[in-house]
Design a protein around this motif. Structure first.
Motif, PDB file in Angstrom:
ATOM      1  N   ILE A 180       1.008  -1.044   0.213  1.00  0.00           N
ATOM      2  CA  ILE A 180      -0.004  -0.065   0.044  1.00  0.00           C
ATOM      3  C   ILE A 180       1.414   1.560   0.435  1.00  0.00           C
ATOM      4  N   LYS A 181       1.902   1.821   0.352  1.00  0.00           N
ATOM      5  CA  LYS A 181       3.013   2.229   0.989  1.00  0.00           C
ATOM      6  C   LYS A 181       3.540   3.034  -0.288  1.00  0.00           C
ATOM      7  N   ARG A 182       4.286   1.542  -1.220  1.00  0.00           N
ATOM      8  CA  ARG A 182       4.752   1.715  -2.221  1.00  0.00           C
ATOM      9  C   ARG A 182       3.270   2.084  -3.798  1.00  0.00           C
ATOM     10  N   CYS A 183       2.296   1.877  -3.567  1.00  0.00           N
ATOM     11  CA  CYS A 183       1.462   2.465  -4.818  1.00  0.00           C
ATOM     12  C   CYS A 183       0.473   3.680  -4.487  1.00  0.00           C
ATOM     13  N   SER A 184       0.865   4.114  -3.110  1.00  0.00           N
ATOM     14  CA  SER A 184       0.695   5.258  -2.513  1.00  0.00           C
ATOM     15  C   SER A 184       2.001   6.566  -2.618  1.00  0.00           C
ATOM     16  N   SER A 185       0.581   7.599  -3.268  1.00  0.00           N
ATOM     17  CA  SER A 185       1.482   9.044  -3.453  1.00  0.00           C
ATOM     18  C   SER A 185       1.783   9.989  -1.969  1.00  0.00           C
ATOM     19  N   VAL A 186       0.665   8.934  -1.052  1.00  0.00           N
ATOM     20  CA  VAL A 186       0.399   9.906   0.341  1.00  0.00           C
ATOM     21  C   VAL A 186       1.511   9.255   1.767  1.00  0.00           C
ATOM     22  N   GLU A 187       2.625  10.064   2.448  1.00  0.00           N
ATOM     23  CA  GLU A 187       3.483   9.726   3.202  1.00  0.00           C
ATOM     24  C   GLU A 187       2.185   8.671   4.413  1.00  0.00           C
ATOM     25  N   MET A 188       2.392   7.556   4.743  1.00  0.00           N
ATOM     26  CA  MET A 188       1.381   6.565   5.456  1.00  0.00           C
ATOM     27  C   MET A 188       2.504   6.830   7.101  1.00  0.00           C
TER      28      MET A 188
ATOM     29  N   ILE B  20      -6.359  -3.742  12.931  1.00  0.00           N
ATOM     30  CA  ILE B  20      -7.727  -3.419  12.029  1.00  0.00           C
ATOM     31  C   ILE B  20      -8.382  -1.989  11.450  1.00  0.00           C
ATOM     32  N   ASP B  21      -8.307  -1.130  12.390  1.00  0.00           N
ATOM     33  CA  ASP B  21      -8.793   0.104  13.086  1.00  0.00           C
ATOM     34  C   ASP B  21      -7.167   1.027  12.221  1.00  0.00           C
ATOM     35  N   ILE B  22      -6.549   0.388  12.597  1.00  0.00           N
ATOM     36  CA  ILE B  22      -5.477   1.859  12.203  1.00  0.00           C
ATOM     37  C   ILE B  22      -4.905   1.659  10.624  1.00  0.00           C
ATOM     38  N   ILE B  23      -5.293  -0.269  10.443  1.00  0.00           N
ATOM     39  CA  ILE B  23      -5.368   0.205   8.690  1.00  0.00           C
ATOM     40  C   ILE B  23      -6.658   0.488   7.887  1.00  0.00           C
ATOM     41  N   ILE B  24      -7.534   0.515   7.987  1.00  0.00           N
ATOM     42  CA  ILE B  24      -8.676   0.498   7.434  1.00  0.00           C
ATOM     43  C   ILE B  24      -8.531   2.674   7.763  1.00  0.00           C
ATOM     44  N   ASN B  25      -8.504   3.058   8.828  1.00  0.00           N
ATOM     45  CA  ASN B  25      -8.128   4.265   8.867  1.00  0.00           C
ATOM     46  C   ASN B  25      -7.101   4.918   8.210  1.00  0.00           C
ATOM     47  N   THR B  26      -6.027   4.091   7.589  1.00  0.00           N
ATOM     48  CA  THR B  26      -4.979   4.228   6.678  1.00  0.00           C
ATOM     49  C   THR B  26      -5.451   4.772   5.463  1.00  0.00           C
ATOM     50  N   ILE B  27      -6.017   3.123   5.434  1.00  0.00           N
ATOM     51  CA  ILE B  27      -6.489   3.080   3.741  1.00  0.00           C
ATOM     52  C   ILE B  27      -7.494   4.613   3.267  1.00  0.00           C
ATOM     53  N   ASN B  28      -8.061   4.608   4.560  1.00  0.00           N
ATOM     54  CA  ASN B  28      -9.642   5.540   3.978  1.00  0.00           C
ATOM     55  C   ASN B  28      -9.332   6.714   3.907  1.00  0.00           C
TER      56      ASN B  28
ATOM     57  N   GLN C 146      -7.682 -16.745  10.066  1.00  0.00           N
ATOM     58  CA  GLN C 146      -9.042 -16.659  10.478  1.00  0.00           C
ATOM     59  C   GLN C 146      -8.619 -15.060  10.390  1.00  0.00           C
ATOM     60  N   GLU C 147      -7.910 -14.133  11.456  1.00  0.00           N
ATOM     61  CA  GLU C 147      -6.954 -12.848  11.172  1.00  0.00           C
ATOM     62  C   GLU C 147      -6.991 -12.186   9.813  1.00  0.00           C
ATOM     63  N   ILE C 148      -6.619 -12.729   9.226  1.00  0.00           N
ATOM     64  CA  ILE C 148      -6.164 -12.269   7.914  1.00  0.00           C
ATOM     65  C   ILE C 148      -7.047 -12.424   7.232  1.00  0.00           C
ATOM     66  N   HIS C 149      -8.662 -12.706   7.476  1.00  0.00           N
ATOM     67  CA  HIS C 149      -9.856 -13.322   6.875  1.00  0.00           C
ATOM     68  C   HIS C 149     -10.572 -11.472   7.101  1.00  0.00           C
ATOM     69  N   MET C 150     -10.507 -11.685   8.586  1.00  0.00           N
ATOM     70  CA  MET C 150     -11.376 -10.316   8.940  1.00  0.00           C
ATOM     71  C   MET C 150     -10.862  -8.913   9.013  1.00  0.00           C
ATOM     72  N   LEU C 151      -9.256  -9.040   8.350  1.00  0.00           N
ATOM     73  CA  LEU C 151      -8.814  -7.759   7.835  1.00  0.00           C
ATOM     74  C   LEU C 151      -9.456  -7.791   6.858  1.00  0.00           C
ATOM     75  N   ILE C 152      -9.136  -8.403   5.985  1.00  0.00           N
ATOM     76  CA  ILE C 152      -9.570  -8.529   4.175  1.00  0.00           C
ATOM     77  C   ILE C 152     -11.538  -8.347   4.513  1.00  0.00           C
ATOM     78  N   ASP C 153     -12.073  -9.172   5.137  1.00  0.00           N
ATOM     79  CA  ASP C 153     -13.544  -8.565   4.907  1.00  0.00           C
ATOM     80  C   ASP C 153     -13.890  -7.410   5.530  1.00  0.00           C
TER      81      ASP C 153
ATOM     82  N   ILE D 298     -13.398  -4.834   2.886  1.00  0.00           N
ATOM     83  CA  ILE D 298     -14.381  -4.314   1.845  1.00  0.00           C
ATOM     84  C   ILE D 298     -15.531  -4.077   2.551  1.00  0.00           C
ATOM     85  N   SER D 299     -16.009  -4.680   3.198  1.00  0.00           N
ATOM     86  CA  SER D 299     -16.920  -4.044   3.997  1.00  0.00           C
ATOM     87  C   SER D 299     -17.322  -2.587   4.341  1.00  0.00           C
ATOM     88  N   GLU D 300     -16.358  -2.111   4.225  1.00  0.00           N
ATOM     89  CA  GLU D 300     -15.390  -0.390   4.965  1.00  0.00           C
ATOM     90  C   GLU D 300     -16.697   0.315   3.931  1.00  0.00           C
ATOM     91  N   ASN D 301     -16.483   0.094   2.926  1.00  0.00           N
ATOM     92  CA  ASN D 301     -16.370   0.774   1.558  1.00  0.00           C
ATOM     93  C   ASN D 301     -15.320   1.686   1.489  1.00  0.00           C
TER      94      ASN D 301
END
Length: 172
Positions: A53-61, A80-88, A107-114, A117-120
């Motif tokens: 994600i960092k390599r694809c983004s032009s924004v510092e994270m 998960i919250d940190i990653i979602i807030n960063t991606i948002n 299962q933790e990775i599945h939770m993250l990806i789910d 996806i659910s966050e829109n």
């Protein structure tokens, strides 16, 4: 516009080739993670995921600076919250391809990806290439049109397409 493109078919159907050719045409920022069994470890997956994600983004994270050390004492839900807030916070659209997702058994990775996806998230799109469906709520994703699915039936050539392909190959 869907947050998820799911390409699910057996070996040899050209899933990865299809996505790579599509991304060449699309031309936007894209990250590609070719998963293997070692990435079913939460720390390894987060490391690859956040670095891509960092390599694809032009924004510092700075939130994703060193996830294996910084997240050591946090709960998985907090990570998960940190990653979602960063991606948002992404300004430009990013596509992330997770190839061979069927190798992920954590299962933790599945939770993250789910959760992603659910966050829109408007500027973040996942492409999951797999041999079998991931353990997400696919029925809900279909119902609310949050995913595009390509299955083996969509990747098969019909008789006319085979004839056309062979004619092209014969003339070259």
């Amino acid at each position: 516009q869907q947050p998820l493109i799911l390409i699910s078919a057996p070996t040899g159907y050209g899933k990865s080739m299809l996505v790579s050719q599509w991304l060449e045409q699309y031309g936007n920022d894209c990250g590609w993670i070719s998963l293997d069994q070692s990435m079913s470890d939460s720390a390894a997956f987060i490391s690859y995921f956040t670095e891509t994600i960092k390599r694809c983004s032009s924004v510092e994270m700075p939130e994703l600076k060193n996830p294996n050390q910084d997240y050591l004492f946090l709960s998985w839900e907090s990570i998960i919250d940190i990653i979602i807030n960063t991606i948002n916070g992404l300004k430009d659209p990013i596509w992330l391809v997770l190839d061979d997702y069927h190798l992920i058994r954590n299962q933790e990775i599945h939770m993250l990806i789910d959760a992603i996806i659910s966050e829109n998230i408007n500027n973040f799109h996942l492409v999951i290439i797999t041999r079998r469906d991931p353990p997400f709520q696919l029925r809900e994703l279909r119902l609310y049109q949050k995913m595009l699915e390509l299955r083996s039936r969509d990747l098969r050539f019909n008789e006319d397409e085979i004839t056309e392909l062979l004619a092209i190959e014969h003339n070259t």
